[in-house]
Write an enzyme that holds these catalytic residues in place. Structure first.
Site, PDB file in Angstrom:
ATOM      1  N   HIS A  67     -14.440  24.907 -17.323  1.00 35.68           N
ATOM      2  CA  HIS A  67     -15.811  24.095 -16.800  1.00 35.68           C
ATOM      3  C   HIS A  67     -15.722  22.721 -17.142  1.00 35.68           C
ATOM      4  O   HIS A  67     -15.852  22.043 -18.272  1.00 35.68           O
ATOM      5  CB  HIS A  67     -16.926  24.605 -17.133  1.00 35.68           C
TER       6      HIS A  67
ATOM      7  N   SER B  15     -21.081  20.616 -11.710  1.00 35.32           N
ATOM      8  CA  SER B  15     -22.114  21.462 -12.384  1.00 35.32           C
ATOM      9  C   SER B  15     -23.530  21.297 -12.040  1.00 35.32           C
ATOM     10  O   SER B  15     -23.880  21.236 -10.960  1.00 35.32           O
ATOM     11  CB  SER B  15     -21.851  21.558 -13.936  1.00 35.32           C
TER      12      SER B  15
HETATM   13  C1  GTR Z   1     -24.271  25.172 -17.943  1.00 31.09           C
HETATM   14  C2  GTR Z   1     -25.291  25.827 -17.191  1.00 31.09           C
HETATM   15  C3  GTR Z   1     -24.964  25.571 -15.468  1.00 31.09           C
HETATM   16  C4  GTR Z   1     -24.396  24.143 -15.242  1.00 31.09           C
HETATM   17  C5  GTR Z   1     -23.774  23.577 -16.420  1.00 31.09           C
HETATM   18  C6  GTR Z   1     -23.631  21.948 -16.591  1.00 31.09           C
HETATM   19  O1  GTR Z   1     -24.315  25.667 -19.097  1.00 31.09           O
HETATM   20  O2  GTR Z   1     -25.479  27.157 -17.042  1.00 31.09           O
HETATM   21  O3  GTR Z   1     -26.008  25.929 -14.487  1.00 31.09           O
HETATM   22  O4  GTR Z   1     -25.214  23.645 -14.549  1.00 31.09           O
HETATM   23  O5  GTR Z   1     -24.051  23.905 -17.493  1.00 31.09           O
HETATM   24  O6  GTR Z   1     -24.362  21.318 -16.092  1.00 31.09           O
HETATM   25  O7  GTR Z   1     -22.669  21.807 -16.829  1.00 31.09           O
END
Ligand code: GTR
Length: 407
Positions: free
Chosen positions: A383, A238
């Site tokens: 995610h 991320s």
């Molecule tokens: C999210 C964000 C992303 C990403 C992520 C993370 O909320 O919108 O750009 O970087 O977090 O780092 O887990």
């Protein structure tokens, strides 16, 4: 007697279940939601209008131009302030992980006349298998428990034991050592040490500072006798994935960049505008410290950006780039991530590498494309950086570095 009939029946049932699983239709990623048409800038078209046809032209004309555009409009520029570095191994354990690895903890101290800052690098090198070992350096954007040097706490975010078992050195640093992840007006972390005042609109943001930290770790790794300095992959999830890509674009010593679920400002194309994904304006509003000030001029104006994110991947060519998505991570735009990996191909071709191939289809969920120089996979779930993601990246690294003699 009954048992004799029962066992073959069970075996037949098991075999038919396996065949059914093999024949089950593959789950594909759903088609795009409606979105405005967009035109991407061409990676091999220089600003002067000329078309790049050789690796030499790419390296002397187009690559420097693109790198500058990303510095000026997206991630920002590293200040030229002089500083000194010391590197000190503060802890060493040759029998870590039950004897499977040697642990080294290294403190890197950066000093100016004003003040100093310390970052800690944790490194496990395998005791078995060929040496020096290729290494994976994680930009850890989650808590320190994920990179516990004592291994009392373990996490799939950094599966160090599994990496070591595959013959890889596993290294990690905590991003907050370099720059705490909050918008404090760039006074703490490395900004407090190196930034000049007033800050220019293209002064580095926090992602560029973390990327710089990854390069400082590489300064150490290239001196460690057990690490193959020409085979170091920088990996992040991320915001850490965005960082890994920028680190490898800025620092040609990284042999591979791995961006897991990196999305907006990482591997996802910025020009794909649809509801439910993170856009340039959303990211700049949520995380005003990540990019340089100039990037904010492109809020709601993505089509005017002089670059798009496939070009960031292309900047790393012919070195390897691996990206990964999660089916449920629409916020990161999986198809936009896949497309940028396919669109970096023309630059790999200048070096005789095929990238992900000519017009590849997006892989089914749970599958990976291991190409020449480029890798992409998509898995089920949300995610996160999982053991399955790591395994896919290790498989690609095995192929890329032709690791026949691994343990
Ligand atoms: C999210 C964000 C992303 C990403 C992520 C993370 O909320 O919108 O750009 O970087 O977090 O780092 O887990």
């Amino acid at each position: 007697m009954r048992l004799f009939i029962f066992i073959p029946c069970l075996m037949a049932l098991a075999a038919s279940l396996v065949t059914a699983a093999e024949n089950a239709p593959k789950k594909v990623f759903p088609p795009d939601p409606p979105m405005p048409e967009y035109t991407l800038p061409e990676v091999l078209k220089a600003r002067a209008g000329t078309t790049i046809t050789t690796a030499k032209e790419w390296e002397t004309a187009r690559r420097p131009e693109l790198l500058e555009l990303f510095r000026q409009h997206v991630y920002g520029r590293v200040p030229a302030t002089p500083y000194q570095t010391t590197m000190r191994v503060v802890n060493e354990n040759p029998r870590a992980m039950g004897g499977a690895a040697t642990l080294r903890e290294i403190d890197l101290t950066f000093s100016t006349a004003k003040t100093s800052l310390v970052m800690r690098l944790t490194l496990f090198v395998p005791n078995q298998g060929p040496k020096p070992a290729p290494a994976f350096l994680l930009v850890c954007n989650r808590g320190l428990t994920n990179i516990d040097p004592t291994r009392q706490q373990r996490s799939d975010f950094w599966p160090a034991e599994e990496g070591v078992a595959r013959g890889y050195a596993m290294a990690a640093f905590y991003n907050g050592d370099i720059d705490p992840d909050r918008h404090d007006g760039f006074t703490n972390g490395i900004h407090g040490l190196l930034d000049v005042s007033p800050r220019a609109p293209d002064a580095w943001g926090t992602l560029a500072a973390w990327a710089w930290g990854a390069s400082r770790c590489l300064d150490y790794l290239t001196t460690d006798k057990d690490v193959a300095g020409d085979k170091v992959a920088v990996i992040g999830h991320s915001r850490g994935g965005k960082t890994a890509l920028w680190a490898a674009a800025e620092d040609p010593r990284f042999a591979m960049a791995i961006a897991n679920d990196s999305g907006c400002g990482g591997d996802a194309l910025s020009r794909r505008i649809f509801k439910g994904r993170e856009s340039v304006s959303i990211i700049n509003k949520s995380f005003p410290h990540w990019f340089c000030e100039n990037f904010k001029a492109f809020n709601e104006r993505e089509q005017d950006l002089p670059v798009d994110q496939h070009m960031l991947l292309a900047l790393i060519a012919p070195r390897a780039v691996a990206t990964g998505s999660a089916e449920g991570d629409i916020w990161a735009d999986p198809r936009g991530q896949f497309l940028s990996a396919t669109l970096a191909r023309p630059v790999y071709q200048l070096y005789g590498k095929g990238g992900l191939g000519k017009e590849p289809a997006m892989p089914a969920i749970g599958e990976a494309l291991h190409g020449e120089g480029l890798h992409y996979h998509i898995r089920e779930g949300k995610h996160n950086l999982t053991l399955g993601d790591w395994q896919s990246y290790w498989d690609f690294a095995d192929q890329t570095w032709q690791r026949k003699n691994k343990p």
